[in-house]
Design a protein around this motif. Structure first.
Motif, short mmCIF file in Angstrom:
data_model
loop_
_atom_site.label_atom_id
_atom_site.label_comp_id
_atom_site.label_asym_id
_atom_site.label_seq_id
_atom_site.Cartn_x
_atom_site.Cartn_y
_atom_site.Cartn_z
N THR A 97 0.82 -1.22 0.00
CA THR A 97 0.00 0.00 0.00
C THR A 97 0.85 1.26 0.00
O THR A 97 0.51 2.26 -0.64
N THR A 108 -4.61 -0.05 -6.34
CA THR A 108 -5.03 -0.59 -5.06
C THR A 108 -5.32 -2.08 -5.15
O THR A 108 -4.97 -2.86 -4.25
N VAL A 111 -2.31 -4.67 -4.62
CA VAL A 111 -1.59 -4.86 -3.36
C VAL A 111 -1.48 -6.36 -3.06
O VAL A 111 -2.45 -7.10 -3.11
#
Length: 403
Positions: A97, A108, A111
């Motif tokens: 992150t 995102t 991750v």
């Protein structure tokens, strides 16, 4: 800056441009462009300095990008969009992150994924005509020459001194150019290394800095947009080298102070006294002064939690010292820790009390281990937290942010 203080001194020795200004195109003409390629690359084709010939060279080019991080992200994005035929990506890390603030090739949803997989997917989304080769492994002395041998050009956007020397030495042995970039906080540098035609990284840095004297991006931070500025300059240099367009940054280090938004140029010439790599690559961790393994007294996260409870109840006495930097402690901290940055302890600027045991911690255990060795040599009763605050968050306070 990461190497400004270290390299400005060395770079200044050059006092002038490198010996070669126009190396010519790095790649021969590739196949004729298809109708789809003519449309996709039309804005390049309109530029006389690139044109049809330049675009065909890009189509044939094979480029290796070492590191799919802050600098590798814009490099890969722009080289893919430009139509480089084959892009190799070397990285053994996974997306975290904390990467997303600057590593714009990842999102995102990525991750936890390998960075090579995330980057390759993004590259294919930008330009499906580009062939992507994932090298999901750590680049080291055992594989660098074999991996790089299959490429025309190497771009190094790593933040490890050991890897930088490795990439420079490997490209020197192979006779390939290397576009190099470096960033820390608001400062960035970019140049082209090419043994036999200009300087190499060893001309800029004859010797690595002492361990711990230069903070990493994880310790010192980096201005996210700076990655785009330096990475775009690296991509531009790569395209120029591949197509034989313009004047490459051979013998010139471009330096950016993004806080003042000022660019300056420092001349750099090959140093006749600089060490040149042998055919066999050395151990770069050892060369860069990786600390010798030493058995250090430690506590794990669960034991530290018990000690803190006991201290609160008056049943134990010790001093918990956070040796990270102020900005790191502002993001996340262990309650009850006293912040004394590593540099203050190693320099003697701050002395810890000797009448109570000391427990040190940093982010992962590396810096606290260094300070611990320093304190033990001076007779302190001290230990450190194995795995640092990352282990603490994982085991004790998982709701706290990881940076």
């Amino acid at each position: 800056m990461e190497i400004m203080n270290h390299s400005a001194r060395d770079a200044g020795r050059g006092q002038g441009p490198g010996p070669l200004v126009d190396p010519g195109p790095l790649v021969d003409l590739g196949p004729e462009l298809t109708a789809e390629e003519l449309q996709r690359y039309s804005r390049h084709l309109l530029i006389p300095e690139v044109g049809m010939a330049g675009q065909r060279r890009l189509k044939k080019a094979r480029v290796l990008v070492v590191g799919a991080g802050g600098l590798g992200s814009p490099v890969l994005l722009y080289l893919a969009a430009a139509g480089v035929g084959t892009l190799g990506i070397v990285d053994d890390d996974t997306v975290d992150t904390s990467n997303l603030q600057r590593q714009v090739i990842h999102g995102t949803a990525d991750v936890g994924r390998p960075k090579t997989a995330s980057a390759a997917e993004t590259v294919r989304g930008i330009n499906p005509l580009v062939q992507v080769v994932e090298h999901r492994e750590r680049l080291d002395s055992s594989n660098a020459l074999e991996i790089m041998a299959g490429y025309d050009l190497v771009l190094d956007g790593t933040d490890s001194f050991a890897t930088r020397y490795l990439v420079s030495d490997a490209t020197t042995i192979l006779g390939k150019p290397c576009v190099w970039g470096s960033i820390l906080r608001f400062d960035g540098q970019v140049t082209v290394f090419w043994a036999g035609r200009g300087p190499t990284y060893r001309d800029l840095h004859p010797e690595p800095p002492l361990p711990g004297t230069v903070p990493s991006c994880a310790e010192g931070g980096v201005f996210g947009a700076l990655c785009g500025q330096i990475g775009s300059a690296m991509a531009a240099e790569a395209i120029k080298l591949l197509t034989g367009t313009g004047e490459p940054l051979l013998g010139r280090v471009l330096v950016l102070d993004a806080l003042a938004m000022r660019w300056r140029e420092v001349g750099l010439r090959p140093d006749p006294e600089a060490v040149r790599p042998a055919a066999l690559l050395p151990d770069y961790a050892e060369f860069c002064g990786a600390p010798v393994e030493r058995e250090l007294p430690a506590v794990d996260a669960a034991e530290l939690a018990r000690l803190l409870v006991a201290r609160a109840a008056g049943e134990a006495e010790f001093l918990l010292v956070d040796v990270r930097e102020t900005g790191e402690a502002a993001i996340v901290a262990i309650e009850g820790a006293v912040l004394v940055p590593r540099g203050e302890l190693l320099s003697g600027e701050t002395e810890l009390p000797r009448d109570v045991p000391v427990v040190l911690h940093c982010k992962s255990g590396a810096r606290s281990g260094e300070v611990l060795g320093h304190l033990l040599d001076r007779g302190y009763d001290a230990r450190h937290l194995a795995g640092g605050i990352l282990a603490w968050i994982s085991r004790i306070e998982p709701a706290k942010p990881v940076y």
